[in-house]
Design an enzyme around this catalytic site. Structure first.
Site, mmCIF file in Angstrom:
data_model
loop_
_atom_site.group_PDB
_atom_site.id
_atom_site.type_symbol
_atom_site.label_atom_id
_atom_site.label_comp_id
_atom_site.label_asym_id
_atom_site.label_seq_id
_atom_site.Cartn_x
_atom_site.Cartn_y
_atom_site.Cartn_z
ATOM 1 N N ASN A 9 43.714 33.676 41.876
ATOM 2 C CA ASN A 9 43.029 34.127 40.666
ATOM 3 C C ASN A 9 43.192 35.636 40.588
ATOM 4 O OD1 ASN A 9 41.309 34.788 38.605
ATOM 5 N ND2 ASN A 9 39.432 34.150 39.651
ATOM 6 N N LYS A 11 42.368 37.620 38.251
ATOM 7 C CA LYS A 11 41.293 38.299 37.509
ATOM 8 C C LYS A 11 41.903 39.314 36.526
ATOM 9 C CE LYS A 11 38.314 37.232 41.375
ATOM 10 N NZ LYS A 11 37.187 37.564 42.210
ATOM 11 N N HIS A 94 33.915 30.374 36.721
ATOM 12 C CA HIS A 94 33.943 31.412 37.757
ATOM 13 C C HIS A 94 32.643 32.224 37.714
ATOM 14 C CE1 HIS A 94 35.060 34.811 40.189
ATOM 15 N NE2 HIS A 94 36.000 34.037 40.697
ATOM 16 N N GLU A 96 32.077 35.238 37.963
ATOM 17 C CA GLU A 96 32.135 36.461 37.144
ATOM 18 C C GLU A 96 31.936 36.124 35.667
ATOM 19 O OE1 GLU A 96 35.851 37.697 38.819
ATOM 20 O OE2 GLU A 96 34.812 38.053 40.718
ATOM 21 N N GLU A 166 32.620 28.715 45.620
ATOM 22 C CA GLU A 166 32.772 30.152 45.831
ATOM 23 C C GLU A 166 31.387 30.789 45.940
ATOM 24 O OE1 GLU A 166 36.856 31.603 44.288
ATOM 25 O OE2 GLU A 166 35.450 31.718 42.640
ATOM 26 N N GLY A 172 34.920 39.085 46.853
ATOM 27 C CA GLY A 172 35.292 40.499 46.768
ATOM 28 C C GLY A 172 34.497 41.395 47.698
ATOM 29 N N SER A 212 36.791 35.968 49.677
ATOM 30 C CA SER A 212 37.353 36.806 50.742
ATOM 31 C C SER A 212 38.239 36.030 51.728
ATOM 32 C CB SER A 212 36.246 37.550 51.489
ATOM 33 O OG SER A 212 35.560 38.418 50.603
HETATM 34 P P1 13P Z 1 38.189 37.353 46.611
HETATM 35 O O1 13P Z 1 39.215 36.537 47.349
HETATM 36 O O2 13P Z 1 38.707 38.681 46.152
HETATM 37 O O3 13P Z 1 36.907 37.443 47.375
HETATM 38 O O4 13P Z 1 37.849 36.547 45.257
HETATM 39 C C1 13P Z 1 37.580 35.203 45.324
HETATM 40 C C2 13P Z 1 37.518 34.681 43.958
HETATM 41 O O5 13P Z 1 36.651 35.041 43.176
HETATM 42 C C3 13P Z 1 38.572 33.747 43.523
HETATM 43 O O6 13P Z 1 38.265 33.183 42.298
#
Ligand code: 13P
Length: 249
Positions: A9, A11, A94, A96, A166, A172, A212
């Site tokens: 992903n 983003k 997601h 976010e 997640e 992140g 992560s």
């Molecule tokens: P990270 O791997 O940067 O922690 O992000 C995970 C994520 O949100 C994948 O959709």
């Protein structure tokens, strides 16, 4: 047999030229694997990514879509627009999108229903916040996210669903769920699906872990029996890291 999946992903990262460069490197370095490999660039780069990967096994997927087929929804992208450029898998839910764009379980349910009606495959994300885990509410939160967004679906819909657990506190942050925490939650998710539907569906749905995942921890997380792969953020933006994670599965 459940599919093993490693999905990147991206983003809101990588412009058109950067997308092309990263995909070129990925294609060159892609290891032989039984796993499905997916990448989700931004909307702007989707069409060119699809064309670039025409003869590759890497699938291009979308990060989001609207639930309506068309209409007055300024700034949104419809499922038909994705299908038109041969993108038939979409990430929905997601954290976010939930946190910054107000997407509730009800909105997410509408998106999932539309995607499935359009014969698309959904990578459905969910997971608890740190405060939920600290209060020992993480199982309840995850159960209600699944129930409110997905459990009104017919059993047959589940063949087009991939789940991505997640935990928000691991996204992140560099902090991952331990392999044991991931396994514990994935097993709980499967049990919850078995209760709502049946064990055949629970046993065949792929459940990815996200938060992560890095080359250094991927193998241990993927070794857990109920973890069928990963949804990778930051590490999917670096070809060598993403390739190492694909190798780990
Ligand atoms: P990270 O791997 O940067 O922690 O992000 C995970 C994520 O949100 C994948 O959709």
């Amino acid at each position: 047999m459940r599919s093993k999946i490693v999905a990147g992903n991206w983003k809101m990262n990588k412009n058109l030229a950067e997308t092309e460069a990263l995909l070129t490197e990925l294609v060159a370095k892609l290891p032989d694997t039984q796993a499905e490999v997916m990448v989700a660039p931004t909307f702007i780069s989707l069409h060119s990514a699809v064309k670039q990967l025409e003869s590759s096994s890497i699938e291009v997927i979308a990060q989001n879509m609207h639930f309506a087929e068309n209409g007055a929804y300024t700034g949104e992208i419809s499922p038909d627009m994705l299908l038109d450029i041969e993108v038939d898998t979409v990430i929905i839910g997601h954290s976010e999108r939930r946190a910054y764009f107000g997407e509730t379980n009800e909105i997410l349910n509408k998106k999932v229903v539309t995607a499935l009606y359009k014969n698309m495959r959904v990578v459905f994300c969910f997971g608890e916040k740190m405060e939920d885990r600290k209060a020992d509410n993480h199982f309840k939160v995850v159960e209600s996210q699944l129930k409110n967004a997905l459990f009104s679906l017919e059993a047959s819909a589940w063949s087009n669903i991939v789940l991505a657990y997640e935990p928000v506190w691991a996204i992140g942050t560099g902090e991952t769920a331990s392999p044991e925490q991931a396994q514990e939650m994935h097993a709980f998710i499967r049990k919850t699906i078995a209760q709502a539907y049946d064990t055949a569906i629970a046993d065949t749905v792929s459940i990815l872990y996200g938060g992560s995942v890095k080359p250094a921890n991927a193998e241990e997380i993927f070794s857990k029996p109920d973890v069928d792969g990963g949804l990778i953020g930051g590490a999917s933006l670096v070809a060598d890291d993403f390739v190492a994670i694909i190798k780990a599965i």
